[in-house]
Scaffold this active site. Structure first.
Site, PDB file in Angstrom:
ATOM      1  CD1 TRP A 126       7.452 -11.898  71.483  1.00  0.00           C
ATOM      2  CD2 TRP A 126       6.813 -13.739  72.576  1.00  0.00           C
ATOM      3  NE1 TRP A 126       7.316 -11.563  72.822  1.00  0.00           N
ATOM      4  CE2 TRP A 126       6.922 -12.673  73.520  1.00  0.00           C
ATOM      5  CE3 TRP A 126       6.422 -15.007  73.041  1.00  0.00           C
ATOM      6  CZ2 TRP A 126       6.657 -12.842  74.875  1.00  0.00           C
ATOM      7  CZ3 TRP A 126       6.154 -15.167  74.386  1.00  0.00           C
ATOM      8  CH2 TRP A 126       6.277 -14.098  75.289  1.00  0.00           C
ATOM      9  CG  ASN A 127       1.645 -14.083  72.813  1.00  0.00           C
ATOM     10  OD1 ASN A 127       1.522 -13.625  71.673  1.00  0.00           O
ATOM     11  ND2 ASN A 127       0.821 -13.787  73.792  1.00  0.00           N
ATOM     12  CB  ALA A 165       7.534 -11.003  67.548  1.00  0.00           C
ATOM     13  N   GLY A 176       0.272  -6.642  70.575  1.00  0.00           N
ATOM     14  CA  GLY A 176       1.513  -6.604  71.347  1.00  0.00           C
ATOM     15  C   GLY A 176       1.285  -5.841  72.629  1.00  0.00           C
ATOM     16  CB  CYS A 229      -3.210 -10.915  75.774  1.00  0.00           C
ATOM     17  SG  CYS A 229      -4.085 -11.910  74.574  1.00  0.00           S
TER      18      CYS A 229
HETATM   19  P1  NAP Z   1       5.772  -5.916  71.880  1.00  0.00           P
HETATM   20  O1  NAP Z   1       7.130  -5.800  72.458  1.00  0.00           O
HETATM   21  O2  NAP Z   1       4.874  -4.751  71.927  1.00  0.00           O
HETATM   22  O3  NAP Z   1       5.959  -6.403  70.381  1.00  0.00           O
HETATM   23  C1  NAP Z   1       4.861  -6.635  69.526  1.00  0.00           C
HETATM   24  C2  NAP Z   1       5.295  -6.365  68.100  1.00  0.00           C
HETATM   25  O4  NAP Z   1       5.569  -4.969  67.959  1.00  0.00           O
HETATM   26  C3  NAP Z   1       6.585  -7.091  67.689  1.00  0.00           C
HETATM   27  O5  NAP Z   1       6.459  -7.481  66.341  1.00  0.00           O
HETATM   28  C4  NAP Z   1       7.624  -5.994  67.857  1.00  0.00           C
HETATM   29  O6  NAP Z   1       8.779  -6.189  67.083  1.00  0.00           O
HETATM   30  C5  NAP Z   1       6.827  -4.807  67.344  1.00  0.00           C
HETATM   31  N1  NAP Z   1       7.397  -3.506  67.675  1.00  0.00           N
HETATM   32  C6  NAP Z   1       8.057  -3.120  68.796  1.00  0.00           C
HETATM   33  N2  NAP Z   1       8.436  -1.817  68.682  1.00  0.00           N
HETATM   34  C7  NAP Z   1       8.009  -1.380  67.466  1.00  0.00           C
HETATM   35  C8  NAP Z   1       8.109  -0.151  66.739  1.00  0.00           C
HETATM   36  N3  NAP Z   1       8.710   0.922  67.267  1.00  0.00           N
HETATM   37  N4  NAP Z   1       7.564  -0.070  65.509  1.00  0.00           N
HETATM   38  C9  NAP Z   1       6.956  -1.143  64.966  1.00  0.00           C
HETATM   39  N5  NAP Z   1       6.835  -2.346  65.587  1.00  0.00           N
HETATM   40  C10 NAP Z   1       7.348  -2.464  66.830  1.00  0.00           C
HETATM   41  O7  NAP Z   1       4.945  -7.099  72.565  1.00  0.00           O
HETATM   42  P2  NAP Z   1       5.427  -8.604  72.778  1.00  0.00           P
HETATM   43  O8  NAP Z   1       6.304  -8.632  73.964  1.00  0.00           O
HETATM   44  O9  NAP Z   1       5.903  -9.227  71.508  1.00  0.00           O
HETATM   45  O10 NAP Z   1       4.033  -9.310  73.087  1.00  0.00           O
HETATM   46  C11 NAP Z   1       3.527  -9.424  74.362  1.00  0.00           C
HETATM   47  C12 NAP Z   1       2.363  -8.467  74.573  1.00  0.00           C
HETATM   48  O11 NAP Z   1       1.370  -8.716  73.605  1.00  0.00           O
HETATM   49  C13 NAP Z   1       1.681  -8.671  75.906  1.00  0.00           C
HETATM   50  O12 NAP Z   1       1.433  -7.438  76.516  1.00  0.00           O
HETATM   51  C14 NAP Z   1       0.378  -9.364  75.533  1.00  0.00           C
HETATM   52  O13 NAP Z   1      -0.644  -9.180  76.474  1.00  0.00           O
HETATM   53  C15 NAP Z   1       0.085  -8.785  74.201  1.00  0.00           C
HETATM   54  N6  NAP Z   1      -0.804  -9.646  73.411  1.00  0.00           N
HETATM   55  C16 NAP Z   1      -2.097  -9.242  73.237  1.00  0.00           C
HETATM   56  C17 NAP Z   1      -2.970 -10.051  72.531  1.00  0.00           C
HETATM   57  C18 NAP Z   1      -4.390  -9.617  72.331  1.00  0.00           C
HETATM   58  O14 NAP Z   1      -5.037 -10.197  71.477  1.00  0.00           O
HETATM   59  N7  NAP Z   1      -4.885  -8.618  73.050  1.00  0.00           N
HETATM   60  C19 NAP Z   1      -2.535 -11.260  71.992  1.00  0.00           C
HETATM   61  C20 NAP Z   1      -1.223 -11.642  72.189  1.00  0.00           C
HETATM   62  C21 NAP Z   1      -0.360 -10.805  72.900  1.00  0.00           C
HETATM   63  P3  NAP Z   1      10.105  -6.838  67.762  1.00  0.00           P
HETATM   64  O15 NAP Z   1       9.755  -8.234  68.079  1.00  0.00           O
HETATM   65  O16 NAP Z   1      11.133  -6.730  66.712  1.00  0.00           O
HETATM   66  O17 NAP Z   1      10.405  -6.022  68.994  1.00  0.00           O
END
Ligand code: NAP
Length: 484
Positions: free
Chosen positions: A152-153, A178, A230, A286
């Site tokens: 979502w970020n 998300a 994520g 991130c």
């Molecule tokens: P998250 O909780 O891991 O969620 C990311 C995505 O995964 C969401 O669409 C979420 O859906 C989905 N998801 C969760 N559980 C799942 C499952 N069992 N099966 C399939 N999909 C599932 O992360 P977030 O809190 O949204 O994002 C923050 C994280 O992203 C931070 O750690 C950040 O550093 C990282 N990030 C990394 C980058 C990069 O390029 N490296 C860029 C941006 C963000 P729901 O929303 O429905 O839970």
């Protein structure tokens, strides 16, 4: 765009509601108010979207690169036409200030144009054979149906960073955004629809049941590639399970970026840079600096400027043009800030500014946390060890180059890192020694659609953007040919 409608599923070129009619609420994090609804899909809708993508794949891969590029150029044009509308929606749904939302839309659009161009550069190669009557040729071909899961970020650019290279390579894709930002995802996919990509090339599944949708994606043999952005925790779980059907996997996960300021740098400039990148997106990035290391002789000057800048930020809702920092995304993000500050102060950290939730000036119903600067940080504190993902800047003192490189590398993460120095030899030494996928030298924005973005260690696998970004969607095929 009609945000009151809950027809946010886009399958085989048609918008629809969930089979059950179920929806989930979408809220404005600056006020807690419900601003829309999204269709709450489950396994059945996901399986239909996979089937649509699988059926569209042979046709889409057969289009030549120029046709696929032209389609992406059209999407780029439409996204720029709708930039303001998209930015306003993003500010409302995700909370970032309008100025930041506008810049994210442009960054997101850049991937469309970049990969439109890269579609025409999916070159193969020939290899000299040890046998004179043999020819060895390398082809690069689309992997097939892709599942893209996004956070979502950065609710627009994280989608285009996956969809653009997939479509350019000749793949078809299903996006699961998300649950906090389904409306931005809908708005992006509406543009692909308006650009008249063939049905099934891009599909959208919104849900509040990520595990059910995730299971359907993971067990499908038709899905040949998973691209996930994520948290490290969810990314590892999905990647582990993707091996059951041997899907290709790329992962953009969490970070724990060091920001290193040497005494030979322009210290005020470094502090200004630290404030800009730390508080960008309310620290929910991130690549956000999570451990700010400052050499002992310049620490007071650095902390003064950083603290002053943090105090001058103006919290407010995304659509408030005067706001310079938005809310956190939800209550659990707020609770994490409170936990990290309490843990740090109990263990001896000093709060230079901030340190608490903001409730005044109409902010009480939103998830606002004061821009915070902490000093006297030690490795025993959770803020030193965990990704913060919020507006807290922890400052740590160091003495020598070797010491700070060892401290910076002492993490399982490896995404972004930053170094401020005016010593050329030191800049080269330190950038080579840091175990991170990205190093900014006197640079808080070492990212662009044209540059490979990604991490090492537990920050992920693969790269997005750059010339490398399209490789993630291509299989390498060797053709050996013996001449008769
Ligand atoms: P998250 O909780 O891991 O969620 C990311 C995505 O995964 C969401 O669409 C979420 O859906 C989905 N998801 C969760 N559980 C799942 C499952 N069992 N099966 C399939 N999909 C599932 O992360 P977030 O809190 O949204 O994002 C923050 C994280 O992203 C931070 O750690 C950040 O550093 C990282 N990030 C990394 C980058 C990069 O390029 N490296 C860029 C941006 C963000 P729901 O929303 O429905 O839970």
């Amino acid at each position: 765009m009609d945000t009151s409608s809950a027809a946010t599923l886009y399958i085989d070129g048609h918008w629809s509601t969930a089979d059950s009619g179920a929806t989930f609420d979408v809220t404005d994090p600056s006020s807690g108010k419900v601003i829309g609804r999204a269709a709450d899909a489950g396994a059945a809708e996901t399986e239909r979207a996979i089937a649509a993508a699988a059926e569209a794949f042979p046709h889409w891969r057969a289009q030549n690169a120029y046709t696929r590029a032209t389609a992406l150029v059209r999407v780029h044009e439409l996204m720029l036409e709708r930039a303001e509308e998209l930015a306003q929606l993003m500010s409302l749904e995700q909370g970032k200030p309008l100025r930041a939302a506008r810049s994210e839309v442009l960054y997101g659009a850049d991937f469309l144009m970049w990969f439109a161009e890269e579609a025409k550069r999916v070159y193969g190669s020939t290899i000299p054979s040890p046998r004179s009557n043999q020819r060895l040729t390398i082809l690069r071909q689309p992997v097939g149906v892709v599942a893209g899961i996004t956070p979502w970020n950065y609710p627009v650019s994280m989608i285009t960073r996956k969809v653009a290279p997939a479509v350019a390579a000749g793949c078809t894709i299903l996006v699961k955004p998300a649950e906090q930002t389904p409306l931005c995802a809908q708005a992006v996919v509406e543009i692909f629809d308006e650009a008249e990509l063939p049905p099934g090339v891009v599909n959208l599944i919104t849900t509040s049941q990520p595990a059910e949708v995730g299971d359907a994606l993971l067990r499908s043999r038709a899905v040949r590639k998973l691209t996930f952005t994520g948290s490290t925790e969810v990314g590892k779980m999905l990647a582990g399970r993707a091996t059951a059907t041997m899907k290709r996997v790329s992962l953009e996960l969490g970070g724990h970026a060091p920001f290193i300021v040497f005494e030979d740098s322009d210290v005020e400039h470094a502090a200004k840079g630290a404030a800009l990148v730390k508080f960008l997106n309310t620290g929910q990035a991130c690549i956000s600096p999570n451990r700010i290391y400052v050499q002992r002789s310049v620490i007071d000057r650095f902390v003064d400027v950083l603290t002053d800048r943090a105090r001058r930020l103006r919290p407010g809702g995304g659509l408030d043009e005067s706001a310079t920092i938005g809310p956190l995304i939800d209550a659990s993000a707020l609770a994490k800030m409170e936990r990290q500050v309490a843990d740090a102060t109990q263990k001896g950290a000093r709060v230079m500014t901030g340190g608490e939730r903001l409730r005044g000036d109409g902010l009480a119903n939103g998830y606002f946390f004061a821009p915070t600067v902490l000093t006297e940080i030690s490795p025993a504190m959770s803020i030193y060890q965990e990704e913060t993902f919020g507006p807290i800047a922890p400052v740590i003192v160091f003495d020598t180059e070797d010491e700070v490189v060892a401290m910076a590398n002492d993490t399982d993460y490896g995404l972004a890192s930053y170094v401020y120095t005016n010593d050329l030899a030191r800049a080269v030494r330190v950038s080579e020694a840091l175990r991170f996928g990205i190093v900014g030298i006197n640079d808080i924005n070492p990212t662009a659609a044209a540059a490979p973005f990604g991490g090492t260690g537990e920050s992920g696998l693969g790269r997005e953007g750059g010339a490398q970004g399209i490789d993630e969607y291509l299989d390498v095929k060797l053709v050996g040919h013996v001449l008769a």
